[in-house]
Design an enzyme around this catalytic site. Structure first.
Site, mmCIF file in Angstrom:
data_model
loop_
_atom_site.group_PDB
_atom_site.id
_atom_site.type_symbol
_atom_site.label_atom_id
_atom_site.label_comp_id
_atom_site.label_asym_id
_atom_site.label_seq_id
_atom_site.Cartn_x
_atom_site.Cartn_y
_atom_site.Cartn_z
ATOM 1 N N HIS A 271 0.835 -1.214 0.000
ATOM 2 C CA HIS A 271 0.000 0.000 0.000
ATOM 3 C C HIS A 271 0.860 1.249 0.000
ATOM 4 C CE1 HIS A 271 0.620 -1.427 4.118
ATOM 5 N NE2 HIS A 271 0.702 -0.160 4.464
ATOM 6 N N HIS B 97 0.905 5.217 1.271
ATOM 7 C CA HIS B 97 0.306 6.207 2.168
ATOM 8 C C HIS B 97 0.379 7.577 1.506
ATOM 9 C CE1 HIS B 97 0.711 3.795 6.045
ATOM 10 N NE2 HIS B 97 1.622 3.185 5.314
#
Ligand code: 5GP
Length: 137
Positions: free
Chosen positions: A102, A104
């Protein structure tokens, strides 16, 4: 590291756990971080099962970055963010806590980070911020 399809983000992708979403298509999902380091802290995740950026096929990485840029523009517009930190942790040794790759997006300064995954945010407030980001897409 083998991919664990029971990790939190895999379950969010499958709709088994809730998330405050700002964007979704067939390849990528963007949603609000539950423990934001700043107002507007958003996560962008490829739906491809991969633990770290190093495991992610190049095509999925390239598409994810396009969506990261799209969401960053919406955060800038919605929140008048003067700066946005793009952070990607690959590996527990780097501080990665959820084993699904992922990105951020944190409207903040690198000098103000440091409270990583530390405190659950006010979910009603986060929902309102997500609505502003969605409207700016
Ligand atoms: P990492 O440490 O893996 O780079 O970041 C994981 C991020 O996911 C952290 O910022 C943490 O606050 C966030 N997070 C952990 N569990 C959940 C969850 O169940 N829902 C959402 N929306 N975010 C989560």
């Amino acid at each position: 590291m083998a991919y664990d399809d029971q990790n939190i983000f895999a379950r969010i992708i499958r709709g088994e756990l809730p998330a405050i979403k700002v964007y979704e298509d067939d390849q990528v999902l963007a949603f609000m971080d539950i423990m934001p380091q700043a107002e507007g802290h958003t996560l962008v995740i490829p739906k491809t099962p991969a633990v770290t950026l190093l495991d992610l096929p190049a095509e999925a990485a390239a598409y994810s970055i396009q969506i990261v840029q799209k969401i960053a523009k919406a955060i800038e517009k919605a929140l008048n963010a003067e700066g946005i930190v793009l952070m990607q942790l690959s590996g527990a040794a780097a501080g990665q806590t959820v084993p699904h790759v992922h990105f951020h997006l944190i409207p903040s300064s690198v000098h103000q980070l440091g409270r990583h995954a530390a405190e659950i945010g006010d979910q009603e407030k986060i929902k309102a911020i997500a609505e502003r980001i969605r409207a700016a897409l």
